[in-house]
Design a protein around this motif. Structure first.
Motif, PDB file in Angstrom:
ATOM      1  N   SER A 124       0.843  -1.194   0.000  1.00  0.00           N
ATOM      2  CA  SER A 124       0.000   0.000   0.000  1.00  0.00           C
ATOM      3  C   SER A 124       0.880   1.246   0.000  1.00  0.00           C
ATOM      4  N   PRO A 125       0.311   2.421  -0.325  1.00  0.00           N
ATOM      5  CA  PRO A 125       1.096   3.663  -0.272  1.00  0.00           C
ATOM      6  C   PRO A 125       1.730   3.896   1.094  1.00  0.00           C
ATOM      7  N   ALA A 126       1.114   3.353   2.135  1.00  0.00           N
ATOM      8  CA  ALA A 126       1.671   3.506   3.482  1.00  0.00           C
ATOM      9  C   ALA A 126       2.747   2.467   3.789  1.00  0.00           C
ATOM     10  N   GLY A 127       2.982   1.573   2.848  1.00  0.00           N
ATOM     11  CA  GLY A 127       4.025   0.571   3.038  1.00  0.00           C
ATOM     12  C   GLY A 127       3.556  -0.725   3.653  1.00  0.00           C
ATOM     13  N   LEU A 128       2.233  -0.889   3.831  1.00  0.00           N
ATOM     14  CA  LEU A 128       1.716  -2.131   4.391  1.00  0.00           C
ATOM     15  C   LEU A 128       1.714  -3.230   3.326  1.00  0.00           C
ATOM     16  N   ALA A 129       2.067  -4.443   3.728  1.00  0.00           N
ATOM     17  CA  ALA A 129       2.004  -5.582   2.820  1.00  0.00           C
ATOM     18  C   ALA A 129       0.549  -5.903   2.511  1.00  0.00           C
ATOM     19  N   CYS A 130       0.262  -6.289   1.260  1.00  0.00           N
ATOM     20  CA  CYS A 130      -1.136  -6.477   0.857  1.00  0.00           C
ATOM     21  C   CYS A 130      -1.787  -7.685   1.535  1.00  0.00           C
ATOM     22  N   GLY A 131      -0.991  -8.731   1.804  1.00  0.00           N
ATOM     23  CA  GLY A 131      -1.510  -9.919   2.466  1.00  0.00           C
ATOM     24  C   GLY A 131      -2.156 -10.928   1.538  1.00  0.00           C
ATOM     25  N   ALA A 132      -2.219 -10.618   0.235  1.00  0.00           N
ATOM     26  CA  ALA A 132      -2.943 -11.496  -0.683  1.00  0.00           C
ATOM     27  C   ALA A 132      -2.115 -11.959  -1.884  1.00  0.00           C
ATOM     28  N   CYS A 133      -0.977 -11.323  -2.168  1.00  0.00           N
ATOM     29  CA  CYS A 133      -0.138 -11.767  -3.285  1.00  0.00           C
ATOM     30  C   CYS A 133       0.595 -13.055  -2.895  1.00  0.00           C
ATOM     31  N   ASP A 134       1.158 -13.733  -3.882  1.00  0.00           N
ATOM     32  CA  ASP A 134       1.873 -14.979  -3.610  1.00  0.00           C
ATOM     33  C   ASP A 134       2.937 -14.792  -2.544  1.00  0.00           C
ATOM     34  N   SER A 135       3.711 -13.711  -2.683  1.00  0.00           N
ATOM     35  CA  SER A 135       4.840 -13.518  -1.779  1.00  0.00           C
ATOM     36  C   SER A 135       4.383 -13.338  -0.337  1.00  0.00           C
ATOM     37  N   CYS A 136       3.331 -12.543  -0.126  1.00  0.00           N
ATOM     38  CA  CYS A 136       2.782 -12.364   1.223  1.00  0.00           C
ATOM     39  C   CYS A 136       2.280 -13.683   1.787  1.00  0.00           C
ATOM     40  N   ARG A 137       1.542 -14.428   0.972  1.00  0.00           N
ATOM     41  CA  ARG A 137       0.926 -15.660   1.468  1.00  0.00           C
ATOM     42  C   ARG A 137       1.977 -16.718   1.789  1.00  0.00           C
ATOM     43  N   LEU A 138       2.998 -16.839   0.949  1.00  0.00           N
ATOM     44  CA  LEU A 138       4.062 -17.808   1.223  1.00  0.00           C
ATOM     45  C   LEU A 138       4.845 -17.419   2.471  1.00  0.00           C
ATOM     46  N   ARG A 139       5.087 -16.124   2.635  1.00  0.00           N
ATOM     47  CA  ARG A 139       5.800 -15.653   3.821  1.00  0.00           C
ATOM     48  C   ARG A 139       4.993 -15.944   5.089  1.00  0.00           C
ATOM     49  N   ALA A 140       3.716 -15.545   5.084  1.00  0.00           N
ATOM     50  CA  ALA A 140       2.880 -15.737   6.266  1.00  0.00           C
ATOM     51  C   ALA A 140       2.743 -17.219   6.608  1.00  0.00           C
ATOM     52  N   LYS A 141       2.582 -18.050   5.585  1.00  0.00           N
ATOM     53  CA  LYS A 141       2.493 -19.493   5.792  1.00  0.00           C
ATOM     54  C   LYS A 141       3.773 -20.032   6.424  1.00  0.00           C
ATOM     55  N   GLY A 142       4.914 -19.539   5.962  1.00  0.00           N
ATOM     56  CA  GLY A 142       6.185 -19.989   6.516  1.00  0.00           C
ATOM     57  C   GLY A 142       6.328 -19.658   7.990  1.00  0.00           C
ATOM     58  N   PHE A 143       5.944 -18.444   8.364  1.00  0.00           N
ATOM     59  CA  PHE A 143       6.038 -18.066   9.776  1.00  0.00           C
ATOM     60  C   PHE A 143       5.073 -18.882  10.629  1.00  0.00           C
ATOM     61  N   ARG A 144       3.847 -19.111  10.115  1.00  0.00           N
ATOM     62  CA  ARG A 144       2.896 -19.932  10.873  1.00  0.00           C
ATOM     63  C   ARG A 144       3.459 -21.330  11.104  1.00  0.00           C
ATOM     64  N   GLU A 145       3.983 -21.931  10.044  1.00  0.00           N
ATOM     65  CA  GLU A 145       4.485 -23.301  10.154  1.00  0.00           C
ATOM     66  C   GLU A 145       5.765 -23.372  10.979  1.00  0.00           C
ATOM     67  N   ALA A 146       6.522 -22.287  11.009  1.00  0.00           N
ATOM     68  CA  ALA A 146       7.721 -22.251  11.843  1.00  0.00           C
ATOM     69  C   ALA A 146       7.382 -21.996  13.305  1.00  0.00           C
ATOM     70  N   GLY A 147       6.158 -21.536  13.555  1.00  0.00           N
ATOM     71  CA  GLY A 147       5.712 -21.302  14.922  1.00  0.00           C
ATOM     72  C   GLY A 147       6.286 -20.053  15.548  1.00  0.00           C
ATOM     73  N   VAL A 148       6.599 -19.055  14.713  1.00  0.00           N
ATOM     74  CA  VAL A 148       7.148 -17.797  15.235  1.00  0.00           C
ATOM     75  C   VAL A 148       6.362 -16.630  14.634  1.00  0.00           C
TER      76      VAL A 148
END
Length: 226
Positions: free
Chosen positions: A192-216
């Motif tokens: 976003s213009p404010a610098g927030l990650a969109c949360g819906a592109c491939d890169s966001c989803r793969l990143r978020a999934k990785g952190f969830r599965e890593a438990g951190v």
């Protein structure tokens, strides 16, 4: 001390790959590319990451791939959101990007007298890009073996891909064990213009999934919950 040129995008993977090479004893020369990407703020993250790594030099080059087009990251094509991440190649693929990037890294490495190059390519938790696969890296090493004066005179270039067979959770766990601060990184393709990650592109989803599965916890600030 042996040295390596590392491609540093400012994202999670390149920071982790560079940290692994540093842990293995390489002095690092970091290369970041301004290629006309819509998520150019990743270069701000690359500068912070380079500082954290204590690189010997951080070189930023401009190669405007938006003039070539053909990608949602470099043109007016919409970044796909919430798509099924499978083996198909998405519109966020940038034509020949890693070939261009590795060629620039090879040129700088030859100039420096360095014969090791690092890239955070990954063929497990990724978006299906053809230039992130082991066969591409092997082919580029074969090219480097005949493309430079140094190689013709007997030196050999090695492209290091320490993340190739790891999933995102494994990458994150390994990075944390090396002291990587993922709060310094940026992954989103369409912030976003404010610098927030969109949360819906491939890169966001793969990143978020990785952190969830890593438990951190994921230090990323998302515009929408992931």
């Amino acid at each position: 001390m042996a040295s390596a040129v590392v491609l540093l995008s400012g994202g999670l993977d390149s920071y982790t790959a560079a940290s692994i090479l540093k842990d293995e004893g390489f002095a690092l020369y970091a290369l970041s590319i301004r290629y006309g990407q819509r998520h150019v703020r990743e270069l701000e993250s690359a500068r912070r990451v380079a500082s954290a790594l204590g690189v010997r030099s951080h070189l930023e080059l401009s190669v405007d791939l938006s003039r070539v087009g053909g990608s949602a990251l470099t043109s007016d094509i919409a970044v796909p959101k919430d798509r099924a991440i499978d083996s198909s190649i998405p519109t966020t693929y940038v034509p020949a990007r890693n070939t261009v990037f590795l060629s620039l890294a090879l040129a700088w490495a030859e100039s420096l007298g360095v014969f090791d190059i690092g890239i955070g390519a990954n063929a497990l938790d990724y978006s299906g890009y053809p230039d992130c696969r082991p066969e591409f890296v092997r082919a580029f090493e074969s090219l480097a073996a005949v493309a430079t004066r140094a190689s013709v005179e007997g030196d050999r270039y090695t492209v290091h891909t320490p993340l190739m067979a790891l999933d995102k959770a494994g990458i994150i766990r390994l990075g944390l064990s090396l002291g990587v601060d993922y709060a310094l990184t940026h992954s989103c393709y369409d912030p976003s213009p404010a610098g927030l990650a969109c949360g819906a592109c491939d890169s966001c989803r793969l990143r978020a999934k990785g952190f969830r599965e890593a438990g951190v916890p994921d230090p990323t600030r998302y515009a929408t919950p992931v």
